[in-house]
Design a protein around this motif. Structure first.
Motif, PDB file in Angstrom:
ATOM      1  N   UNK A  27       0.830  -1.207   0.000  1.00  0.00           N
ATOM      2  CA  UNK A  27       0.000   0.000   0.000  1.00  0.00           C
ATOM      3  C   UNK A  27       0.866   1.258   0.000  1.00  0.00           C
ATOM      4  N   UNK A  28       1.988   1.179   0.725  1.00  0.00           N
ATOM      5  CA  UNK A  28       2.916   2.311   0.734  1.00  0.00           C
ATOM      6  C   UNK A  28       3.381   2.627  -0.682  1.00  0.00           C
ATOM      7  N   UNK A  29       3.804   1.602  -1.399  1.00  0.00           N
ATOM      8  CA  UNK A  29       4.319   1.813  -2.752  1.00  0.00           C
ATOM      9  C   UNK A  29       3.238   2.361  -3.672  1.00  0.00           C
ATOM     10  N   UNK A  30       2.035   1.779  -3.574  1.00  0.00           N
ATOM     11  CA  UNK A  30       0.956   2.225  -4.457  1.00  0.00           C
ATOM     12  C   UNK A  30       0.630   3.689  -4.189  1.00  0.00           C
ATOM     13  N   UNK A  31       0.505   4.061  -2.897  1.00  0.00           N
ATOM     14  CA  UNK A  31       0.125   5.449  -2.641  1.00  0.00           C
ATOM     15  C   UNK A  31       1.268   6.404  -2.982  1.00  0.00           C
ATOM     16  N   UNK A  32       2.504   5.903  -2.954  1.00  0.00           N
ATOM     17  CA  UNK A  32       3.633   6.747  -3.346  1.00  0.00           C
ATOM     18  C   UNK A  32       3.659   6.930  -4.863  1.00  0.00           C
ATOM     19  N   UNK A  33       3.367   5.820  -5.577  1.00  0.00           N
ATOM     20  CA  UNK A  33       3.547   5.854  -7.029  1.00  0.00           C
ATOM     21  C   UNK A  33       2.434   6.606  -7.764  1.00  0.00           C
ATOM     22  N   UNK A  34       1.217   6.631  -7.204  1.00  0.00           N
ATOM     23  CA  UNK A  34       0.128   7.276  -7.953  1.00  0.00           C
ATOM     24  C   UNK A  34       0.444   8.739  -8.271  1.00  0.00           C
ATOM     25  N   UNK A  35       0.755   9.579  -7.283  1.00  0.00           N
ATOM     26  CA  UNK A  35       1.104  10.969  -7.637  1.00  0.00           C
ATOM     27  C   UNK A  35       2.389  11.046  -8.456  1.00  0.00           C
ATOM     28  N   UNK A  36       3.347  10.180  -8.126  1.00  0.00           N
ATOM     29  CA  UNK A  36       4.653  10.279  -8.774  1.00  0.00           C
ATOM     30  C   UNK A  36       4.575   9.945 -10.267  1.00  0.00           C
ATOM     31  N   UNK A  37       3.886   8.858 -10.593  1.00  0.00           N
ATOM     32  CA  UNK A  37       3.774   8.462 -11.998  1.00  0.00           C
ATOM     33  C   UNK A  37       2.914   9.476 -12.758  1.00  0.00           C
ATOM     34  N   UNK A  93       6.844  19.380  -6.866  1.00  0.00           N
ATOM     35  CA  UNK A  93       5.473  19.334  -6.354  1.00  0.00           C
ATOM     36  C   UNK A  93       4.945  17.904  -6.333  1.00  0.00           C
ATOM     37  N   UNK A  94       5.109  17.184  -7.455  1.00  0.00           N
ATOM     38  CA  UNK A  94       4.556  15.826  -7.495  1.00  0.00           C
ATOM     39  C   UNK A  94       5.303  14.892  -6.548  1.00  0.00           C
ATOM     40  N   UNK A  95       6.605  15.085  -6.422  1.00  0.00           N
ATOM     41  CA  UNK A  95       7.367  14.270  -5.480  1.00  0.00           C
ATOM     42  C   UNK A  95       6.881  14.539  -4.051  1.00  0.00           C
ATOM     43  N   UNK A  96       6.670  15.810  -3.740  1.00  0.00           N
ATOM     44  CA  UNK A  96       6.164  16.173  -2.418  1.00  0.00           C
ATOM     45  C   UNK A  96       4.812  15.543  -2.151  1.00  0.00           C
ATOM     46  N   UNK A 123       3.637  12.875  -3.500  1.00  0.00           N
ATOM     47  CA  UNK A 123       3.822  11.429  -3.346  1.00  0.00           C
ATOM     48  C   UNK A 123       4.262  11.104  -1.920  1.00  0.00           C
ATOM     49  N   UNK A 124       5.187  11.909  -1.380  1.00  0.00           N
ATOM     50  CA  UNK A 124       5.665  11.677  -0.012  1.00  0.00           C
ATOM     51  C   UNK A 124       4.541  11.837   1.003  1.00  0.00           C
ATOM     52  N   UNK A 125       3.775  12.927   0.851  1.00  0.00           N
ATOM     53  CA  UNK A 125       2.692  13.167   1.801  1.00  0.00           C
ATOM     54  C   UNK A 125       1.679  12.027   1.722  1.00  0.00           C
ATOM     55  N   UNK A 126       1.383  11.596   0.497  1.00  0.00           N
ATOM     56  CA  UNK A 126       0.401  10.538   0.303  1.00  0.00           C
ATOM     57  C   UNK A 126       0.870   9.213   0.906  1.00  0.00           C
ATOM     58  N   UNK A 127       2.162   8.942   0.809  1.00  0.00           N
ATOM     59  CA  UNK A 127       2.688   7.669   1.300  1.00  0.00           C
ATOM     60  C   UNK A 127       2.940   7.704   2.799  1.00  0.00           C
ATOM     61  N   UNK A 128       2.988   8.905   3.382  1.00  0.00           N
ATOM     62  CA  UNK A 128       3.471   9.023   4.758  1.00  0.00           C
ATOM     63  C   UNK A 128       2.571   8.318   5.754  1.00  0.00           C
ATOM     64  N   UNK A 129       1.293   8.088   5.389  1.00  0.00           N
ATOM     65  CA  UNK A 129       0.431   7.440   6.370  1.00  0.00           C
ATOM     66  C   UNK A 129       0.826   5.987   6.597  1.00  0.00           C
ATOM     67  N   UNK A 130       1.676   5.443   5.726  1.00  0.00           N
ATOM     68  CA  UNK A 130       2.129   4.073   5.925  1.00  0.00           C
ATOM     69  C   UNK A 130       3.563   3.995   6.426  1.00  0.00           C
ATOM     70  N   UNK A 131       4.133   5.123   6.823  1.00  0.00           N
ATOM     71  CA  UNK A 131       5.509   5.071   7.305  1.00  0.00           C
ATOM     72  C   UNK A 131       5.592   5.636   8.707  1.00  0.00           C
TER      73      UNK A 131
END
Lengths: 202, 98
Positions: free
Chosen positions: A104-114, A138-141, A143-151
């Motif tokens: 889930x971490x990877x998926x939520x990270x990759x959606x904004x990034x891709x 902006x998109x990298x940021x 992606x980080x915010x989106x993935x942060x709930x799993x880290x």
């Protein structure tokens, strides 16, 4: 009274809550390394590849292709480093690296990034180079915010900082390169060092 | 107030405690994920989820992913309240000991 059992219960609750929702904490070292790769890539680009004043860069020129190659190399090296360090840490803590949370971490990270990556490519093919740095930040940021709930840790603050830099970069055209250096190089090192010091204290 | 007021007998078991802890912080969790996290057998896990389901602390949703049956669990409002109280009681007891 069986106070030890209650203590154990509390410990188990905490442990399961952590493991089930947010076990992956990127080590500070991976942040520092990612920042160093980005800085070295930027240094090579600055010294050899940036267009001379008066000339400009085009999609088919050799230096454009080299810059893209450097970008990909920086990204690949950072990912491999983060993966290796996380695998090592997971092994040490007797955890599985690849499980539901990581997925889930990877998926939520990759959606904004891709999304951002494709958007930037589309803009590049229509000769809109100017905002690339800002869009990447902006998109990298996001992606980080989106993935942060799993880290674990404070990775969302790194995300907010990247987004803020990206927006500033959009407002100050012409400094894209320097904002990129700041966002992907300096911020990663600062964040990584901060995390590293915190890890050592524990 | 007695020391063990608020201790919920239902949560006084490693696996049920585990199921509730996981559901507190995950919107929904499927059967296999529980097995992976709690390291229990199918039958053992099923009987404990049943107990919690009967107490209305968790909800079970059965569906199919392709042709494979998939069972998902989520926590109910009552479950969340009950488990929070249980954690508070545990913490209270531990504080008293110090």
């Amino acid at each position: 009274m069986d106070e030890n059992k209650y203590l154990e219960d509390i410990g188990q609750i905490k442990d399961l809550m952590n493991r089930s929702s947010r076990f992956l904490s990127l080590s500070g070292l991976s942040g520092i390394m990612a920042g160093l790769y980005a800085l070295s890539g930027a240094a090579v680009t600055y010294l050899f590849l940036l267009p001379q004043p008066g000339s400009y860069i085009t999609l088919h020129s050799w230096n454009f292709k080299l810059i893209i190659a450097i970008l990909l190399a920086v990204a690949a090296l950072s990912i491999v480093t983060a993966y290796l360090l996380s695998a090592k840490k997971a092994k040490k803590n007797n955890e599985k690296l690849w499980d539901g949370t990581t997925k889930r971490l990877l998926i939520s990270f990759l959606i904004p990034l891709v999304t951002g990556g494709i958007y930037i490519l589309i803009k590049l093919t229509s000769q809109h180079y100017g905002l690339t740095g800002s869009l990447m930040l902006i998109f990298y940021g996001l992606a980080l915010v989106n993935a942060s709930k799993y880290t674990l840790g404070n990775i969302q603050y790194l995300g907010f900082a990247e987004i803020a830099l990206g927006l500033m970069c959009a407002a100050l055209p012409g400094y894209g390169f320097w904002f990129w250096v700041l966002g992907f190089g300096v911020l990663h090192i600062v964040y990584g060092a901060f995390m590293y010091l915190k890890e050592q204290k524990r | 107030m007695g020391l063990i007021d608020g201790i919920n007998k239902l949560f006084d078991h490693r696996i049920r405690l585990g199921i509730m802890s996981i559901l507190m912080v995950n919107e929904h969790v499927d059967f296999n994920r529980f097995k992976e996290l709690l390291e229990v057998t199918d039958g053992n896990l099923a009987s404990h989820t049943k107990t919690l389901e009967n107490a209305n602390y968790i909800l079970v949703e059965k569906s199919f992913i392709g042709r494979k049956p998939n069972t998902k669990y989520r926590i109910t409002k009552a479950g969340r309240t009950a488990f929070s109280k249980h954690i508070e009681a545990l913490e209270h007891i531990i504080k008293q000991q110090k």
